[in-house]
Scaffold this motif. Structure first.
Motif, PDB file in Angstrom:
ATOM      1  N   SER A  43       5.116   4.101  -2.901  1.00 54.37           N
ATOM      2  CA  SER A  43       5.112   2.890  -1.933  1.00 54.37           C
ATOM      3  C   SER A  43       3.980   2.773  -1.024  1.00 54.37           C
ATOM      4  O   SER A  43       3.697   1.631  -0.477  1.00 54.37           O
ATOM      5  CB  SER A  43       5.538   4.338  -1.009  1.00 54.37           C
ATOM      6  N   THR A  46       4.006  -1.026  -2.299  1.00 59.34           N
ATOM      7  CA  THR A  46       4.798  -1.543  -2.088  1.00 59.34           C
ATOM      8  C   THR A  46       4.808  -2.138  -0.967  1.00 59.34           C
ATOM      9  O   THR A  46       4.720  -3.307  -0.624  1.00 59.34           O
ATOM     10  CB  THR A  46       5.981  -0.843  -2.373  1.00 59.34           C
ATOM     11  N   PHE A 113      -1.748   8.162  -1.143  1.00 62.53           N
ATOM     12  CA  PHE A 113      -0.727   7.033  -0.550  1.00 62.53           C
ATOM     13  C   PHE A 113      -2.182   5.829  -0.720  1.00 62.53           C
ATOM     14  O   PHE A 113      -2.065   5.240  -0.604  1.00 62.53           O
ATOM     15  CB  PHE A 113      -0.677   7.463   0.600  1.00 62.53           C
ATOM     16  N   LEU A 160       8.478  -1.916  -6.019  1.00 63.30           N
ATOM     17  CA  LEU A 160       9.087  -0.911  -5.428  1.00 63.30           C
ATOM     18  C   LEU A 160       9.946  -0.041  -7.216  1.00 63.30           C
ATOM     19  O   LEU A 160       9.760   1.098  -7.514  1.00 63.30           O
ATOM     20  CB  LEU A 160      10.180  -0.179  -4.295  1.00 63.30           C
ATOM     21  N   GLY A 164       7.980   3.081  -9.729  1.00 59.89           N
ATOM     22  CA  GLY A 164       8.808   3.757  -9.785  1.00 59.89           C
ATOM     23  C   GLY A 164       9.569   4.418 -10.592  1.00 59.89           C
ATOM     24  O   GLY A 164       9.074   5.939 -11.250  1.00 59.89           O
TER      25      GLY A 164
END
Length: 179
Positions: A43, A46, A113, A160, A164
């Motif tokens: 994330s 992205t 993150f 993503l 992912g």
């Protein structure tokens, strides 16, 4: 509109084939921590891509034509990459190596993150790349700015989906992959 988004998504997937350090960084997070850490890192990448896409659509690429700005961004990104390398080397303790997938490093979603975001956002080539892509599509396909927004949204979605899926697949196969 749908055709533009499909074209953007397929273009984004093709671009994902250019696997680089961010891809391996995310896979490493997923192997050493958890699938959730990996998805937080995805994330972050992205989000960074969408920031670059938004800047490219807004035309920030013109700024990067100035030599001083390009050199400054190049130096800053080089320093960030060097710092990441030093931190990774210093945090590796050979006596503490992970011996099995059940013996994971402590999970930290925020750290996953932030580290993935900083690594991705520190590359000035990414903004040059996105700007070039949008300029090419605007000329080649005659896309207006509104169409470029849809194209870019779909191209970013490809990041993503690809990363992912990679993290999810890696998590499924974790037991058979030596750390």
């Amino acid at each position: 509109m749908t055709a533009i988004m499909l074209h953007g998504f397929l273009t984004g997937l093709i671009l994902q084939i250019a696997i680089g350090p961010v891809f391996f960084f995310i896979l490493n997070i997923s192997l050493q921590k958890t699938i959730i850490d990996g998805l937080f890192a995805v994330s972050a990448v992205t989000l960074a891509d969408y920031i670059f896409i938004a800047l490219a659509v807004l035309g920030v690429g013109k700024l990067l034509e100035k030599t001083k700005i390009k050199i400054t961004l190049g130096l800053i990104s080089s320093l960030v990459l060097i710092l990441f390398g030093i931190i990774m080397i210093l945090s590796t303790n050979p006596s503490n190596q992970i011996s099995s997938p059940n013996n994971l490093i402590e999970s930290n979603y925020i750290a996953s993150f932030i580290s993935a975001f900083l690594l991705t956002i520190s590359s000035p080539l990414t903004i040059v790349f996105w700007t070039s892509l949008f300029a090419t599509k605007a000329i080649e396909r005659g896309y207006a700015q509104r169409q470029l927004i849809f194209f870019g949204t779909a191209a970013g979605l490809a990041t993503l989906v690809f990363l992912g899926s990679s993290v999810t697949l890696l998590s499924i196969m974790r037991a058979s992959i030596p750390i």
